[in-house]
Design an enzyme around this catalytic site. Sequence first.
Site, short mmCIF file in Angstrom:
data_model
loop_
_atom_site.label_atom_id
_atom_site.label_comp_id
_atom_site.label_asym_id
_atom_site.label_seq_id
_atom_site.Cartn_x
_atom_site.Cartn_y
_atom_site.Cartn_z
N ASN A 116 0.84 -1.19 0.00
CA ASN A 116 0.00 0.00 0.00
C ASN A 116 0.88 1.24 0.00
O ASN A 116 2.10 1.15 0.07
CB ASN A 116 -0.98 -0.02 1.17
CG ASN A 116 -0.26 -0.01 2.50
OD1 ASN A 116 0.38 0.97 2.85
ND2 ASN A 116 -0.33 -1.13 3.23
N LYS A 125 -14.38 2.36 15.35
CA LYS A 125 -13.15 1.56 15.44
C LYS A 125 -12.58 1.61 16.86
O LYS A 125 -12.08 0.61 17.37
CB LYS A 125 -12.14 2.14 14.44
CG LYS A 125 -11.07 1.17 14.02
CD LYS A 125 -10.29 1.69 12.83
CE LYS A 125 -11.08 1.59 11.54
NZ LYS A 125 -10.30 2.06 10.38
N ILE A 160 -3.05 -6.75 14.43
CA ILE A 160 -1.98 -6.59 15.42
C ILE A 160 -2.49 -5.87 16.66
O ILE A 160 -2.37 -6.37 17.79
CB ILE A 160 -0.78 -5.83 14.80
CG1 ILE A 160 -0.26 -6.61 13.59
CG2 ILE A 160 0.31 -5.63 15.84
CD1 ILE A 160 0.75 -5.86 12.76
N PHE A 205 -4.54 4.19 14.42
CA PHE A 205 -4.78 5.19 13.39
C PHE A 205 -5.96 4.75 12.55
O PHE A 205 -6.15 3.54 12.33
CB PHE A 205 -3.56 5.35 12.49
CG PHE A 205 -2.58 6.36 13.02
CD1 PHE A 205 -2.49 7.62 12.46
CD2 PHE A 205 -1.77 6.05 14.10
CE1 PHE A 205 -1.61 8.55 12.96
CE2 PHE A 205 -0.88 6.99 14.61
CZ PHE A 205 -0.80 8.24 14.03
#
Length: 403
Positions: free
Chosen positions: A209, A337, A307, A323
């Site tokens: 990415n 989130k 993770i 993030f």
Amino acid sequence: MILRQRRILIGVTGGIAAYKICELVRRLRDLEAEVRIVMTEGATHFVTPTTFQALSGQPVRVSLWDEAGEAAMGHIELAKWAERVLVAPASADTIARLAHGFANDLLSTVVLATAAPVYVAPAMNQQMWANLAVQANVGTLRVRGVQVLGPADGDQACGDIGSGRMLEPHELRDILVASFGEQPLRGRRVVVSAGPTYEDIDPVRFIGNRSSGRMGFAVAAAAREAGAEVTLVAGPVSLPTPHGVQRIDVRSARQMHEAVLKASDGADIYVGAAAVGDYRPADVADHKLKKAGGEPLRLELAENPDIIGTLAAQPRHPFLVGFAAETRDVATYARDKLARKGLDMIAANEVGGGRGFEVADNALHLYWAGGDAALPRAAKTELARQLVARIAERFLANHGSQS
Ligand code: C5P
């Protein structure tokens, strides 16, 4: 006195602004700092070592090969002695040598050998300052966590007007004084992940990415500045390691997962700034894949471990900062989130259309249970400092000051 027994090493290089360092040494001595001076050969053409010796009350070192000086306090001892290293004025030549890790004179060697925060105050002609080579070198130093102070705009000794004037002695003194102020993360262990992950398809291809890693590297540098012991787990990026930070390089999400879990054992804070690939090819081909002869090529993808989610599921885990890079509805997705992943804080930004990825500046919005804060658009290095200050605030609010 505010700088009593604080040990400051000043590296003076060849530039007309060297005369102003005499004043700086006086002002630091007024505050009872211990000041030692290292000069480059070039600097001695502007001010004599005797002047600095008289002002600092200490022997001045110029050469790496000075036997008496080495016997009194060797270059490594000098590097360890310093709690702050200020290179001022910093010439274009010295900046280049520091950026490239040279150790061919006493000053560059000491800067390489010190674990202390390094400050660099450039001083040069405006055209030289604007030169891309100088800017690239300064950029390299910044990314490594060296604090570049100034330069200011105005009249120059050569008659030009523009950017390149060294900051004034009182400004440099104030910055040094402030640098000994609070280090909210002193004694804390911080782990930061940064960059993309690459998931191999075959020996020559991968899924990746567009993360540049800059934000995570800046967070690692800022956490270090805030006094933390920092481990940076970096995906494949070609950024220099910030000063004083321990770096572990990885490639895939699974490697990052393993490295982060290991580094986070007993850590106080984890900042997941990496753009971890959610999927990887289920099988990595041993040989380069061939064209499928007109048929669509199907890749089966397997999900990667989450993770930060793995950390969140552990009963004793670090303060978790994630993030959220979103292309729309940032606030809604970020709040969701935060709750869903069990994070302590989330730093959200809008990406795409030239924002967020592969650029030097960014803006963030922070969310935590019961609050939020906007960090307006700024260079990623500056933004990272603000983010770390907020993280420290929330972390200390949750954990008090116990270790
Ligand atoms: O859910 P999303 O991938 O957008 O969440 C982003 C956050 O989760 C980032 O902090 C990122 O580092 C982390 N993450 C992770 N492991 C993954 C995917 C994302 O730690 N496999």
